[in-house]
Design an enzyme around this catalytic site. Structure first.
Site, mmCIF file in Angstrom:
data_model
loop_
_atom_site.group_PDB
_atom_site.id
_atom_site.type_symbol
_atom_site.label_atom_id
_atom_site.label_comp_id
_atom_site.label_asym_id
_atom_site.label_seq_id
_atom_site.Cartn_x
_atom_site.Cartn_y
_atom_site.Cartn_z
ATOM 1 N N ASP A 46 0.927 -1.066 -0.018
ATOM 2 C CA ASP A 46 0.160 -0.158 -0.121
ATOM 3 C C ASP A 46 0.989 1.353 0.036
ATOM 4 O O ASP A 46 1.837 1.354 0.609
ATOM 5 C CB ASP A 46 -0.674 0.143 1.213
ATOM 6 C CG ASP A 46 -1.850 1.210 1.426
ATOM 7 O OD1 ASP A 46 -2.814 1.398 0.241
ATOM 8 O OD2 ASP A 46 -1.410 2.135 2.200
ATOM 9 N N TYR A 51 2.875 10.444 0.282
ATOM 10 C CA TYR A 51 4.080 9.948 1.035
ATOM 11 C C TYR A 51 5.361 10.248 0.407
ATOM 12 O O TYR A 51 5.935 9.601 -0.496
ATOM 13 C CB TYR A 51 4.065 8.343 1.086
ATOM 14 C CG TYR A 51 2.915 7.656 1.890
ATOM 15 C CD1 TYR A 51 2.095 8.371 2.740
ATOM 16 C CD2 TYR A 51 2.427 6.558 1.496
ATOM 17 C CE1 TYR A 51 0.796 7.886 3.161
ATOM 18 C CE2 TYR A 51 1.456 5.779 2.158
ATOM 19 C CZ TYR A 51 0.383 6.524 2.936
ATOM 20 O OH TYR A 51 -0.685 5.980 3.597
ATOM 21 N N LYS A 77 -3.300 5.873 -3.740
ATOM 22 C CA LYS A 77 -4.509 6.506 -3.153
ATOM 23 C C LYS A 77 -4.516 7.830 -4.089
ATOM 24 O O LYS A 77 -3.615 7.992 -4.875
ATOM 25 C CB LYS A 77 -4.105 7.245 -1.706
ATOM 26 C CG LYS A 77 -4.218 5.800 -0.811
ATOM 27 C CD LYS A 77 -3.689 6.233 0.581
ATOM 28 C CE LYS A 77 -3.567 5.094 1.504
ATOM 29 N NZ LYS A 77 -2.308 4.454 1.407
#
Length: 336
Positions: A46, A51, A77
């Site tokens: 994931d 990030y 995401k």
């Protein structure tokens, strides 16, 4: 399709730390950590553009590019579009200010519209060096980043990202979608909608040994009733349950340190690792489909795998409950 039909196991790897969360991690150490996860048999990965402004996706992609694409499940995401230009001012990240100050310097646009969602998916594919994504989470449409404006962001996502991801799922481009958040309320709101319908959700930090009572009140009963699966993110509560000092991405306050001390005394008495207690607790709820701890050192991966397989005596769970360290409503392993 339920997440349990898609996920390759109950233990995955969360890559937020690979975006240089809290510290600047050398490339070789980051890549070795992903390789260690692969070597330990982990096949669920994931990540997110957020990030490190694309850094975690780039690092993960470097390693996974050499692996057979059909042999692992990949989730990322939407909600942040990483731009080519560099950020010159301090990032506005709500409660999470400074979280990825050591990541890429690129500016990020926080947007959940249909156009931004399409672009975010395309950009992630490029950074990851892959031709497809399995699961896409709608990221951080919650109070911790937006305060009182979070409902506006939710509505932007409902009419934008939710519909785009539903279409991509229906077309077979992705297998599933849902919300990836640190708060329960956006998921509760989504589950109350007639449509679009998510397949599940990634809830970070809200179903751990240290913080689970709120999720048990409304969210998890709703999810169980609707057959929506949960991936548990942040099972170590930002590190405090894995020997670190952070809780909720900040230095842990005294009351949390004291609670962890009580928990540690109990695990020591039963010869149990805190990691084992944390992971196995988070997976004990019927809605929990997988848990995705993060790591920045290869040795941590082996610890996580061992923790999941560790035998924890029923007496430990019984005493944990009796000590008031878990909610009376929380399901425990072995039915304790």
């Amino acid at each position: 399709m339920s997440l349990t039909e898609i996920l390759p196991g109950r233990l995955g790897f969360g890559t937020a730390p690979l975006g240089n969360m809290f510290r600047a991690i050398p490339d070789d150490e980051a890549l070795a950590t992903v390789e260690a996860a692969w070597d330990q048999g982990i096949r669920l990965y994931d990540t997110a553009p957020f990030y490190g402004a694309g850094l975690a996706e780039e690092r993960l992609g470097q390693v996974l590019a050499g692996k057979p694409r059909d042999s692992y499940v990949l989730s990322t995401k939407v909600g942040r579009v990483v731009l080519d230009e560099h950020e010159t001012a301090a990032r506005e990240l709500g409660e999470k200010g400074g979280l990825f100050e050591h990541g890429n310097p690129n500016r990020m646009v926080h947007e959940w519209t249909a156009d931004a969602t399409e672009r975010s998916v395309e950009d992630s594919l490029k950074r990851l060096g892959t031709d497809r994504l399995d699961i896409v989470w709608v990221h951080d449409i919650a109070q911790d980043f937006h305060g009182d404006l979070w409902l506006q962001k939710f509505e932007e996502a409902r009419t934008g990202a939710f519909r785009v991801l539903s279409r991509l799922r229906d077309e077979g481009v992705i297998k599933a979608w849902g919300l990836g958040v640190n708060k329960t309320e956006p998921i509760e709101l989504t589950l109350a909608l007639d449509e679009p319908r998510p397949d599940g959700f990634l809830l970070a930090g809200r179903y751990t040994l240290l913080d689970h009572e709120h999720a048990l009140e409304r969210l998890l009963p709703m999810a169980q009733e609707q057959g929506a699966d949960m991936v548990v993110g942040g099972p170590y509560s930002s590190g405090i349950l894995a020997g670190g000092t952070h809780f909720e991405y900040q230095q842990a306050p005294p009351e949390i340190v004291e609670r962890v001390g009580r928990l540690k005394a109990l695990t020591d008495r039963h010869g149990v690792s805190v990691k084992a207690a944390a992971l196995q607790f988070s997976l004990a709820h019927p809605v929990s489909a997988a848990v995705i701890p993060g790591a920045t050192r290869p040795s941590r991966i082996a610890e996580d795998v061992a923790a999941l397989d560790e035998t924890v005596p029923a007496a430990f769970w019984t005493e944990l409950r009796a000590a008031g360290l878990v909610s009376p409503a929380a399901p425990l392993p072995q039915g304790a």
